[in-house]
Design a protein around this motif. Structure first.
Motif, PDB file in Angstrom:
ATOM      1  N   GLU A   1       0.846  -1.190   0.000  1.00  0.00           N
ATOM      2  CA  GLU A   1       0.000   0.000   0.000  1.00  0.00           C
ATOM      3  C   GLU A   1       0.883   1.243   0.000  1.00  0.00           C
ATOM      4  O   GLU A   1       1.784   1.389   0.817  1.00  0.00           O
ATOM      5  CB  GLU A   1      -0.906   0.013   1.233  1.00  0.00           C
ATOM      6  N   VAL A   2       0.605   2.139  -0.931  1.00  0.00           N
ATOM      7  CA  VAL A   2       1.364   3.385  -1.004  1.00  0.00           C
ATOM      8  C   VAL A   2       0.842   4.364   0.035  1.00  0.00           C
ATOM      9  O   VAL A   2      -0.364   4.582   0.151  1.00  0.00           O
ATOM     10  CB  VAL A   2       1.251   4.007  -2.406  1.00  0.00           C
ATOM     11  N   GLN A   3       1.778   4.935   0.791  1.00  0.00           N
ATOM     12  CA  GLN A   3       1.407   5.956   1.779  1.00  0.00           C
ATOM     13  C   GLN A   3       2.409   7.084   1.755  1.00  0.00           C
ATOM     14  O   GLN A   3       3.613   6.860   1.564  1.00  0.00           O
ATOM     15  CB  GLN A   3       1.361   5.348   3.186  1.00  0.00           C
ATOM     16  N   LEU A   4       1.907   8.288   1.939  1.00  0.00           N
ATOM     17  CA  LEU A   4       2.747   9.470   2.075  1.00  0.00           C
ATOM     18  C   LEU A   4       2.314  10.184   3.349  1.00  0.00           C
ATOM     19  O   LEU A   4       1.125  10.456   3.538  1.00  0.00           O
ATOM     20  CB  LEU A   4       2.564  10.402   0.876  1.00  0.00           C
ATOM     21  N   VAL A   5       3.282  10.479   4.204  1.00  0.00           N
ATOM     22  CA  VAL A   5       2.962  11.131   5.476  1.00  0.00           C
ATOM     23  C   VAL A   5       3.836  12.368   5.629  1.00  0.00           C
ATOM     24  O   VAL A   5       5.070  12.254   5.704  1.00  0.00           O
ATOM     25  CB  VAL A   5       3.175  10.182   6.667  1.00  0.00           C
ATOM     26  N   GLU A   6       3.177  13.524   5.658  1.00  0.00           N
ATOM     27  CA  GLU A   6       3.906  14.778   5.833  1.00  0.00           C
ATOM     28  C   GLU A   6       4.064  15.097   7.322  1.00  0.00           C
ATOM     29  O   GLU A   6       3.210  14.724   8.142  1.00  0.00           O
ATOM     30  CB  GLU A   6       3.177  15.957   5.175  1.00  0.00           C
ATOM     31  N   SER A   7       5.125  15.800   7.624  1.00  0.00           N
ATOM     32  CA  SER A   7       5.346  16.277   8.995  1.00  0.00           C
ATOM     33  C   SER A   7       6.241  17.507   8.936  1.00  0.00           C
ATOM     34  O   SER A   7       6.818  17.817   7.888  1.00  0.00           O
ATOM     35  CB  SER A   7       5.975  15.194   9.873  1.00  0.00           C
ATOM     36  N   GLY A   8       6.352  18.196  10.062  1.00  0.00           N
ATOM     37  CA  GLY A   8       7.251  19.333  10.146  1.00  0.00           C
ATOM     38  C   GLY A   8       6.587  20.689  10.064  1.00  0.00           C
ATOM     39  O   GLY A   8       7.258  21.721  10.202  1.00  0.00           O
ATOM     40  N   ALA A  23       7.395  11.278   4.282  1.00  0.00           N
ATOM     41  CA  ALA A  23       7.848   9.892   4.399  1.00  0.00           C
ATOM     42  C   ALA A  23       6.991   9.010   3.512  1.00  0.00           C
ATOM     43  O   ALA A  23       5.764   8.972   3.648  1.00  0.00           O
ATOM     44  CB  ALA A  23       7.770   9.434   5.846  1.00  0.00           C
ATOM     45  N   ALA A  24       7.645   8.311   2.596  1.00  0.00           N
ATOM     46  CA  ALA A  24       6.936   7.464   1.644  1.00  0.00           C
ATOM     47  C   ALA A  24       7.089   5.991   2.004  1.00  0.00           C
ATOM     48  O   ALA A  24       8.148   5.572   2.486  1.00  0.00           O
ATOM     49  CB  ALA A  24       7.468   7.701   0.235  1.00  0.00           C
ATOM     50  N   SER A  25       6.051   5.226   1.772  1.00  0.00           N
ATOM     51  CA  SER A  25       6.112   3.782   1.960  1.00  0.00           C
ATOM     52  C   SER A  25       5.298   3.122   0.856  1.00  0.00           C
ATOM     53  O   SER A  25       4.395   3.736   0.285  1.00  0.00           O
ATOM     54  CB  SER A  25       5.588   3.380   3.341  1.00  0.00           C
ATOM     55  N   GLY A  26       5.655   1.884   0.554  1.00  0.00           N
ATOM     56  CA  GLY A  26       4.939   1.143  -0.474  1.00  0.00           C
ATOM     57  C   GLY A  26       5.524   1.299  -1.865  1.00  0.00           C
ATOM     58  O   GLY A  26       5.035   0.675  -2.812  1.00  0.00           O
ATOM     59  N   ALA A  92      -0.185  28.057   4.437  1.00  0.00           N
ATOM     60  CA  ALA A  92      -1.012  27.123   3.669  1.00  0.00           C
ATOM     61  C   ALA A  92      -0.907  25.740   4.290  1.00  0.00           C
ATOM     62  O   ALA A  92      -0.068  25.501   5.168  1.00  0.00           O
ATOM     63  CB  ALA A  92      -0.536  27.062   2.212  1.00  0.00           C
ATOM     64  N   ILE A  93      -1.759  24.848   3.815  1.00  0.00           N
ATOM     65  CA  ILE A  93      -1.573  23.429   4.086  1.00  0.00           C
ATOM     66  C   ILE A  93      -0.668  22.890   2.986  1.00  0.00           C
ATOM     67  O   ILE A  93      -0.936  23.111   1.801  1.00  0.00           O
ATOM     68  CB  ILE A  93      -2.909  22.668   4.103  1.00  0.00           C
ATOM     69  N   TYR A  94       0.385  22.200   3.378  1.00  0.00           N
ATOM     70  CA  TYR A  94       1.346  21.664   2.428  1.00  0.00           C
ATOM     71  C   TYR A  94       1.143  20.159   2.276  1.00  0.00           C
ATOM     72  O   TYR A  94       1.067  19.435   3.277  1.00  0.00           O
ATOM     73  CB  TYR A  94       2.767  21.973   2.880  1.00  0.00           C
ATOM     74  N   PHE A  95       1.067  19.718   1.032  1.00  0.00           N
ATOM     75  CA  PHE A  95       0.848  18.317   0.706  1.00  0.00           C
ATOM     76  C   PHE A  95       2.014  17.795  -0.128  1.00  0.00           C
ATOM     77  O   PHE A  95       2.533  18.510  -0.976  1.00  0.00           O
ATOM     78  CB  PHE A  95      -0.415  18.139  -0.134  1.00  0.00           C
ATOM     79  N   CYS A  96       2.377  16.553   0.079  1.00  0.00           N
ATOM     80  CA  CYS A  96       3.263  15.901  -0.871  1.00  0.00           C
ATOM     81  C   CYS A  96       2.446  14.886  -1.656  1.00  0.00           C
ATOM     82  O   CYS A  96       1.409  14.391  -1.187  1.00  0.00           O
ATOM     83  CB  CYS A  96       4.473  15.256  -0.202  1.00  0.00           C
ATOM     84  N   ALA A  97       2.916  14.619  -2.867  1.00  0.00           N
ATOM     85  CA  ALA A  97       2.198  13.736  -3.763  1.00  0.00           C
ATOM     86  C   ALA A  97       3.200  12.953  -4.599  1.00  0.00           C
ATOM     87  O   ALA A  97       4.321  13.409  -4.824  1.00  0.00           O
ATOM     88  CB  ALA A  97       1.260  14.536  -4.660  1.00  0.00           C
ATOM     89  N   GLY A 116      -0.549  12.774   0.367  1.00  0.00           N
ATOM     90  CA  GLY A 116      -0.525  12.737   1.820  1.00  0.00           C
ATOM     91  C   GLY A 116      -1.690  13.532   2.383  1.00  0.00           C
ATOM     92  O   GLY A 116      -2.482  14.120   1.643  1.00  0.00           O
ATOM     93  N   GLN A 117      -1.761  13.574   3.706  1.00  0.00           N
ATOM     94  CA  GLN A 117      -2.889  14.213   4.365  1.00  0.00           C
ATOM     95  C   GLN A 117      -2.666  15.708   4.577  1.00  0.00           C
ATOM     96  O   GLN A 117      -3.603  16.438   4.888  1.00  0.00           O
ATOM     97  CB  GLN A 117      -3.168  13.550   5.729  1.00  0.00           C
ATOM     98  N   GLY A 118      -1.442  16.161   4.412  1.00  0.00           N
ATOM     99  CA  GLY A 118      -1.130  17.574   4.531  1.00  0.00           C
ATOM    100  C   GLY A 118      -0.617  17.958   5.909  1.00  0.00           C
ATOM    101  O   GLY A 118      -0.894  17.289   6.908  1.00  0.00           O
ATOM    102  N   THR A 119       0.151  19.048   5.935  1.00  0.00           N
ATOM    103  CA  THR A 119       0.644  19.591   7.196  1.00  0.00           C
ATOM    104  C   THR A 119       0.528  21.115   7.126  1.00  0.00           C
ATOM    105  O   THR A 119       0.835  21.725   6.101  1.00  0.00           O
ATOM    106  CB  THR A 119       2.099  19.153   7.475  1.00  0.00           C
ATOM    107  N   GLN A 120       0.048  21.713   8.194  1.00  0.00           N
ATOM    108  CA  GLN A 120      -0.230  23.151   8.202  1.00  0.00           C
ATOM    109  C   GLN A 120       1.042  23.939   8.472  1.00  0.00           C
ATOM    110  O   GLN A 120       1.774  23.640   9.428  1.00  0.00           O
ATOM    111  CB  GLN A 120      -1.271  23.478   9.281  1.00  0.00           C
TER     112      GLN A 120
END
Length: 125
Positions: A1-8, A23-26, A92-97, A116-120
């Motif tokens: 399963e592909v997942q992207l998780v933003e942080s920071g 952080a990417a997985s999958g 803004a909310i920042y997303f990775c894709a 990803g779900q985004g980080t503010q």
């Protein structure tokens, strides 16, 4: 399963710095292009940078060129966005894709399959 998780993300003063992580997985980073997008309040999502580690290419929109730096750590399967000299308009909310070859501009949302779900990020004046 592909997942992207933003942080920071967080609150930073004008002129300050922040580093976002994706952080990417999958999947392996060198198989896909990773983009950073942002969405300011009341506005659409804007592509601001992307990296293709296999080709060694990076791209930036004019508004962040010279202030933001995108990089990747293939060993950690993580992409970073170093944000320097931030301005209130960077709020803004920042997303990775992540996406594969599509024939679309790297700035197009349709060029990316996974998000990803985004980080503010909030920049105070």
């Amino acid at each position: 399963e592909v997942q992207l998780v933003e942080s920071g993300g967080g609150l930073v003063q004008t002129g300050g710095s922040l580093r976002l992580s994706c952080a990417a997985s999958g999947f392996r980073l060198d198989r896909l292009t990773i983009g950073w997008f942002r969405q300011a309040p009341g506005k659409g999502r804007e592509g601001i940078s992307c990296i293709n580690t296999a080709a060694g290419n990076t791209y930036y929109v004019d508004g962040v060129k010279g202030r933001f730096t995108i990089s990747a750590d293939n060993a950690k399967n993580t992409v970073y966005l170093e944000m320097n000299s931030v301005k209130p308009e960077d709020t803004a909310i920042y997303f990775c894709a992540a996406g594969g070859p599509s024939g679309l501009s790297w700035r197009a949302e349709g060029a990316y399959h996974y998000w990803g779900q985004g980080t503010q990020v909030t920049v105070s004046s």
